[in-house]
Design a protein around this motif. Structure first.
Motif, PDB file in Angstrom:
ATOM      1  N   ALA A 134       0.824  -1.209   0.000  1.00 48.69           N
ATOM      2  CA  ALA A 134       0.000   0.000   0.000  1.00 48.69           C
ATOM      3  C   ALA A 134       0.854   1.254   0.000  1.00 48.69           C
ATOM      4  N   ALA A 135       1.923   1.261   0.791  1.00 46.76           N
ATOM      5  CA  ALA A 135       2.798   2.431   0.842  1.00 46.76           C
ATOM      6  C   ALA A 135       3.478   2.659  -0.507  1.00 46.76           C
ATOM      7  N   ASN A 136       3.916   1.581  -1.154  1.00 47.11           N
ATOM      8  CA  ASN A 136       4.563   1.712  -2.466  1.00 47.11           C
ATOM      9  C   ASN A 136       3.593   2.280  -3.497  1.00 47.11           C
ATOM     10  N   PHE A 137       2.351   1.811  -3.457  1.00 44.28           N
ATOM     11  CA  PHE A 137       1.334   2.334  -4.379  1.00 44.28           C
ATOM     12  C   PHE A 137       1.102   3.828  -4.125  1.00 44.28           C
ATOM     13  N   PHE A 138       0.943   4.174  -2.863  1.00 45.59           N
ATOM     14  CA  PHE A 138       0.703   5.567  -2.479  1.00 45.59           C
ATOM     15  C   PHE A 138       1.837   6.469  -2.980  1.00 45.59           C
ATOM     16  N   ASN A 139       3.066   6.061  -2.704  1.00 42.96           N
ATOM     17  CA  ASN A 139       4.212   6.917  -3.017  1.00 42.96           C
ATOM     18  C   ASN A 139       4.490   7.006  -4.514  1.00 42.96           C
ATOM     19  N   SER A 140       4.271   5.918  -5.214  1.00 46.50           N
ATOM     20  CA  SER A 140       4.548   5.939  -6.651  1.00 46.50           C
ATOM     21  C   SER A 140       3.495   6.717  -7.429  1.00 46.50           C
ATOM     22  N   HIS A 141       2.243   6.744  -6.920  1.00 47.59           N
ATOM     23  CA  HIS A 141       1.168   7.413  -7.652  1.00 47.59           C
ATOM     24  C   HIS A 141       0.892   8.839  -7.181  1.00 47.59           C
ATOM     25  N   TYR A 142       1.114   9.116  -5.901  1.00 51.98           N
ATOM     26  CA  TYR A 142       0.589  10.368  -5.346  1.00 51.98           C
ATOM     27  C   TYR A 142       1.620  11.258  -4.627  1.00 51.98           C
ATOM     28  N   ALA A 143       2.863  10.848  -4.549  1.00 54.61           N
ATOM     29  CA  ALA A 143       3.867  11.660  -3.839  1.00 54.61           C
ATOM     30  C   ALA A 143       3.907  13.076  -4.416  1.00 54.61           C
ATOM     31  N   GLY A 144       3.926  14.068  -3.534  1.00 53.65           N
ATOM     32  CA  GLY A 144       3.948  15.471  -3.955  1.00 53.65           C
ATOM     33  C   GLY A 144       2.577  16.104  -4.018  1.00 53.65           C
ATOM     34  N   MET A 145       1.519  15.302  -3.887  1.00 53.64           N
ATOM     35  CA  MET A 145       0.157  15.840  -3.909  1.00 53.64           C
ATOM     36  C   MET A 145      -0.298  16.159  -2.484  1.00 53.64           C
ATOM     37  N   SER A 146      -1.376  16.934  -2.378  1.00 53.59           N
ATOM     38  CA  SER A 146      -2.053  17.093  -1.094  1.00 53.59           C
ATOM     39  C   SER A 146      -2.984  15.908  -0.901  1.00 53.59           C
ATOM     40  N   PHE A 147      -3.385  15.670   0.350  1.00 54.94           N
ATOM     41  CA  PHE A 147      -4.290  14.550   0.609  1.00 54.94           C
ATOM     42  C   PHE A 147      -5.666  14.794  -0.007  1.00 54.94           C
ATOM     43  N   ASP A 148      -6.074  16.057  -0.121  1.00 55.46           N
ATOM     44  CA  ASP A 148      -7.355  16.342  -0.787  1.00 55.46           C
ATOM     45  C   ASP A 148      -7.287  15.950  -2.253  1.00 55.46           C
ATOM     46  N   ALA A 149      -6.133  16.224  -2.891  1.00 54.50           N
ATOM     47  CA  ALA A 149      -5.974  15.843  -4.297  1.00 54.50           C
ATOM     48  C   ALA A 149      -5.954  14.324  -4.444  1.00 54.50           C
TER      49      ALA A 149
END
Length: 344
Positions: A180-195
């Motif tokens: 789950a962490a790998n998915f989160f970081n590879s797809h969404y790193a640098g975004m806000s949580f709202d985004a």
């Protein structure tokens, strides 16, 4: 207003700040430096009272400044030369610099040190609103605490770390949490949580049930954690205001004073407003609706990081404060805090 009236108003306010007692015509004659008869001084005082700059307490023949009088004083009459017994501006800058030095590795320590410095030098309460940040993350990690309790670790672009505990309906293995962490970081790193929340709405169908539930829980927890951090304000020396009779002379004033520091909503609103202005701002109770007590004044200044205004700091004290001494303290602290944070 003519120069004579300004001189008498300036003298009255300065004597009231120094002594805390209503000021009479004999005192004004002694300290104003003007060669005026007592009758002339009384006439000028009557005119100033009609204009709303001073008032006469029922128990005294002397006068005291009104919020309108303080406003004219700080806007048009006051000079901020260091008074006797306080450091000159260059010495004051060195003193504040010493207080903020040695904190370069930890921005939060620099901010708390600035609040302490403001309080120590002013003898009132010092406040620093932490920098506004884009609610983005650089990476997240999940740590299994028990079958259904997970620690969410959030690393911000600035390198700060936030932790949040998530209660889940499903049990997750360490391998699933890494996935789950790998998915989160590879797809969404640098975004806000709202985004991230907006993106997830379109992708939840493609995720397994266990992953989609964890992602939604992480987004909500991360958003809450970042929102809490974004509203942080450092306060130092609030107990010193208990020694100020003007602010603690009744239980009602004490209750309202502690509400300011306990709930912080009005304080944060005021600091946020002053962050949109340049330079030192002075808010006087009874005049500004943002100040919750009539006998309270707040002197603020914005501070910067790399040329961008990111927050506000200030001193909270009574309206009867030595503005010529406190204004340079706030101004210099804001400048030196900007420098310290830009170099950290």
């Amino acid at each position: 207003m003519d120069e004579r009236s300004k001189t008498l108003l300036k003298t009255l306010i300065e004597r009231y700040i120094a002594e805390g007692q209503p000021v009479g015509s004999r005192t004004l004659s002694k300290y104003s430096g003007l060669d005026l008869s007592p009758a002339t001084i009384r006439n000028v005082m009557s005119d100033l009272e009609e204009m709303g700059f001073i008032s006469s307490p029922h128990t005294s023949a002397g006068r005291v400044p009104t919020p309108r009088g303080y406003r004219l004083f700080v806007d048009s009459i006051l000079t901020t030369k260091a008074p006797e017994g306080t450091p000159a501006r260059s010495e004051l800058a060195e003193l504040i610099q010493d207080q903020l030095s040695g904190q370069q590795l930890a921005p939060q320590r620099i901010l708390s040190s600035a609040a302490r410095t403001l309080s120590n030098l002013s003898h009132f309460a010092g406040v620093v609103m932490t920098p506004r940040r884009a609610q983005a993350f650089r990476q997240v990690e999940f740590m299994r605490l028990s079958a259904k309790r997970i620690l969410l670790i959030i690393v911000t672009p600035e390198g700060d770390v936030q932790n949040r505990i998530i209660q889940t309906e499903l049990a997750y293995t360490p391998a699933q949490l890494v996935e789950a962490a790998n998915f989160f970081n590879s797809h969404y790193a640098g975004m806000s949580f709202d985004a991230v929340r907006d993106h997830l709405r379109g992708e939840l169908q493609a995720l397994r049930l266990d992953m989609s539930q964890l992602m939604q829980a992480a987004v909500q927890a991360g958003s809450d954690a970042m929102a809490e951090e974004d509203e942080q304000v450092f306060i130092s020396g609030e107990r010193k205001l208990l020694e100020v009779e003007d602010l603690s002379s009744s239980m009602d004033k004490l209750r309202r004073l502690f509400d300011v520091f306990e709930h912080k909503t009005s304080l944060l609103q005021l600091l946020d407003v002053s962050s949109h202005a340049e330079g030192v701002q002075i808010f006087i109770g009874g005049e500004s609706r943002l100040v919750p007590l009539e006998d309270m004044a707040i002197i603020t200044a914005p501070y910067e990081v790399d040329g961008q205004i990111v927050g506000t700091l200030g001193v909270i004290g009574p309206t009867r404060m030595a503005y010529d001494r406190v204004i340079p303290i706030v101004d210099i602290t804001a400048r030196l805090l900007s420098s310290a944070l830009s170099q950290s």
